[in-house]
Write a protein that holds these residues in place. Sequence first.
Motif, mmCIF file in Angstrom:
data_model
loop_
_atom_site.group_PDB
_atom_site.id
_atom_site.type_symbol
_atom_site.label_atom_id
_atom_site.label_comp_id
_atom_site.label_asym_id
_atom_site.label_seq_id
_atom_site.Cartn_x
_atom_site.Cartn_y
_atom_site.Cartn_z
ATOM 1 N N SER A 1 0.826 -1.216 0.000
ATOM 2 C CA SER A 1 0.000 0.000 0.000
ATOM 3 C C SER A 1 0.855 1.259 0.000
ATOM 4 O O SER A 1 0.324 2.370 0.090
ATOM 5 N N THR A 2 2.176 1.122 -0.090
ATOM 6 C CA THR A 2 3.066 2.273 -0.152
ATOM 7 C C THR A 2 4.119 2.031 -1.229
ATOM 8 O O THR A 2 4.490 0.887 -1.497
ATOM 9 N N SER A 3 4.600 3.106 -1.827
ATOM 10 C CA SER A 3 5.643 3.008 -2.845
ATOM 11 C C SER A 3 5.929 4.409 -3.369
ATOM 12 O O SER A 3 5.212 5.371 -3.055
ATOM 13 N N LEU A 4 6.971 4.506 -4.176
ATOM 14 C CA LEU A 4 7.264 5.784 -4.816
ATOM 15 C C LEU A 4 6.154 6.180 -5.787
ATOM 16 O O LEU A 4 5.865 7.374 -5.967
ATOM 17 N N LEU A 5 5.502 5.202 -6.410
ATOM 18 C CA LEU A 5 4.377 5.518 -7.296
ATOM 19 C C LEU A 5 3.210 6.117 -6.516
ATOM 20 O O LEU A 5 2.479 6.973 -7.050
ATOM 21 N N ILE B 1 11.558 6.619 -13.542
ATOM 22 C CA ILE B 1 10.711 7.207 -12.505
ATOM 23 C C ILE B 1 11.384 8.417 -11.869
ATOM 24 O O ILE B 1 10.722 9.390 -11.506
ATOM 25 N N ILE B 2 12.697 8.393 -11.762
ATOM 26 C CA ILE B 2 13.402 9.552 -11.213
ATOM 27 C C ILE B 2 13.205 10.767 -12.117
ATOM 28 O O ILE B 2 12.901 11.876 -11.653
ATOM 29 N N SER C 1 -4.168 4.931 -11.353
ATOM 30 C CA SER C 1 -4.197 3.707 -12.171
ATOM 31 C C SER C 1 -3.414 3.882 -13.470
ATOM 32 O O SER C 1 -2.807 2.932 -13.973
ATOM 33 N N ARG C 2 -3.416 5.108 -14.021
ATOM 34 C CA ARG C 2 -2.657 5.353 -15.253
ATOM 35 C C ARG C 2 -1.154 5.243 -14.994
ATOM 36 O O ARG C 2 -0.398 4.717 -15.823
ATOM 37 N N LEU C 3 -0.727 5.719 -13.834
ATOM 38 C CA LEU C 3 0.688 5.639 -13.476
ATOM 39 C C LEU C 3 1.092 4.191 -13.235
ATOM 40 O O LEU C 3 2.174 3.753 -13.656
ATOM 41 N N LEU C 4 0.219 3.444 -12.588
ATOM 42 C CA LEU C 4 0.495 2.033 -12.344
ATOM 43 C C LEU C 4 0.633 1.278 -13.667
ATOM 44 O O LEU C 4 1.538 0.461 -13.845
ATOM 45 N N ALA C 5 -0.254 1.577 -14.603
ATOM 46 C CA ALA C 5 -0.209 0.908 -15.903
ATOM 47 C C ALA C 5 1.057 1.278 -16.665
ATOM 48 O O ALA C 5 1.626 0.440 -17.378
ATOM 49 N N LYS C 6 1.511 2.498 -16.513
ATOM 50 C CA LYS C 6 2.718 2.947 -17.217
ATOM 51 C C LYS C 6 3.943 2.147 -16.788
ATOM 52 O O LYS C 6 4.808 1.816 -17.617
ATOM 53 N N TYR C 7 4.017 1.810 -15.493
ATOM 54 C CA TYR C 7 5.196 1.120 -14.979
ATOM 55 C C TYR C 7 5.004 -0.388 -14.826
ATOM 56 O O TYR C 7 5.932 -1.085 -14.415
ATOM 57 N N LYS D 1 6.888 -6.260 -14.634
ATOM 58 C CA LYS D 1 6.909 -7.614 -15.183
ATOM 59 C C LYS D 1 8.336 -8.054 -15.529
ATOM 60 O O LYS D 1 8.689 -9.233 -15.393
ATOM 61 N N LYS D 2 9.157 -7.115 -15.978
ATOM 62 C CA LYS D 2 10.558 -7.438 -16.253
ATOM 63 C C LYS D 2 11.277 -7.874 -14.982
ATOM 64 O O LYS D 2 12.073 -8.813 -14.988
#
Length: 593
Positions: A27-31, A80-81, A303-309, A314-315
């Motif tokens: 529930s926490t992260s830089l995103l 992301i930086i 959700s758009r930011l999550l989808a971007k990364y 997955k990598k």
Amino acid sequence: MKLTVFATTDVHGAVYPYDYFSGKEKSTSLLHIKSYIDRYKESHPDEMVLTVDNGDILQGDVWNDYDFEAGPGHRLLPRIINDTYDVIGIGNHEFNFGLDYLHSVYTSLRPAIINSNVDFMDHPLSKRVLPYTILEKETPGGTIKIGFLSVVPTQILKWDAFHLEGRLNVADMRTTVEKTAAEMKAAGADLTILLSHSGLSKNPDHLKTSGENQTLLMTMIQDVDGIVFGHTHEFFPDRDFDVSIGTIDFKRGTINNKPMVQPGVYGSHAGKLSFEVERSQDGWQTRHQSACLIDTGETRLDSRLLAKYEPFHKKVLEYLSTPIGEIDSPWHTYFSRLFPSKAVQVVAEAGKAYAKRLIAAGELESLPVLGFNAAVKAGRDGPHDFTVLEAGAVTLAEAIDLYKHANTLLVIKIDGATLREWLEWSASQFIIPDEDGFLLRPNRSRDGFPSYNYDTFFDLDYVFDITRPPRYDSTAKQIHDSRRVAEVKYMGREVKDDDEFIIPANNYRVSYTPFLRNAEILHESRLSVRDIIIDYMRGNPQFELRDPMTILPRGTYRMETATKAKDYIMTNQPIRHMKETEHGFSRYEINLE
């Protein structure tokens, strides 16, 4: 005009809301932090908003390990930086991979990268890293100049000596800040924000010249208008902290009238410095200033930011899912500061096997080899900060979790007298049992004894008498003439002062520990400790779990560790869960009769 500076510190690669070791969402992260900042900018169009990082972002999580292996052009963290920050400070862990890797990463970053107290000499980083930066922003009231400077503890020369010795110099933090902040004001900075990768301590040793956690001293420097600090993974504003110099205002988040934040670790919080300024004939004046923390656990993820990364995520999953070995029982560090742990011992065994191969090849003299290790993850950063490997296949992710730092392996030679001092340091982790019978208190405090400084030597048998005062503090500084080590034996024979041993160690331990700095270095590996562990695990090693330590007096004691630990108590272990305390921890009773 309102100026808001959002700040992170000690992110340690926690970019994506996913725990790669447990396989669970977070529930926490830089995103989460970026989601909050982006929404804030949209809803406060009249404010000037800047975002800064205070260091230790390039090391600590599997995104960092992926980047180290991937090479230029394929790294994930620079994306992301570049999307998030205006200014980047440097932390001590940025130096773990060496200066050349750091330069390679920094060439792909757009934000201003600053540090004021490191002289990179003739390395290319001397041109990439600025001593400070002044950002000029246009407002209806005219141009305002906002300056940022950054410092890091001088101890980086000890912690990463084998990367840094002879390649850079580091000046005292406080005197550097005084000089640099004054220079920035003279250059026209209307506001000066300090990024201090240093904790807030009242300990006199830290407040001396070249102390490690000097931020309290920074609050008394006139030309500093706000402070972001870190390094110790704690929080500020914090009502449990009481200053010894000056005044503190918890409501406004100020010490000595300077707004300041320390937003924890792993993206759990963001810091926010707020300034209300107005233009007068004498220039820009601050009318009001404050600081607070933002809990990212209460932040809605975009959700758009999550989808971007997600493709990057997955990598990382693909990289980590490779099986490299197998174990037949759970390995964990819940009780590793008192009982044997294969999750700790495997690092010692891997280093020992490496050293023995060198002896067999004739590259080292034939002496007894002693393996040691300390639990890197044993609750310092909360109830989930433990290493746990379940029985079955071991993946690359789990092998990395056994040793998360990028230290290199050093093989050193020491004598029996030095070995005894080393054990005295480990014996110093135990408190003298009080009326509650505590043997180990939580190490989550400013003055606690961190687990990563408690080394276990699995090839010895030794006795600690903890009725005597500890000889060392947690930093290996001698504080008493007492001795707790009552007996040390190797192969059943008492160790003598002039006995010689080969120790597979790591560069952090050798550089950091006072009584090891003059140890003879027999071999410095090009491989990291972690790489050596991964290679060792690929061979499905079988080793006997050793319990080298005996504590006197015998009796029943108490300690605290994660509540989850009760699920891993073996039937033959003298451990009883007593009660939950708080924040995911519990009290346990240990019978050492």
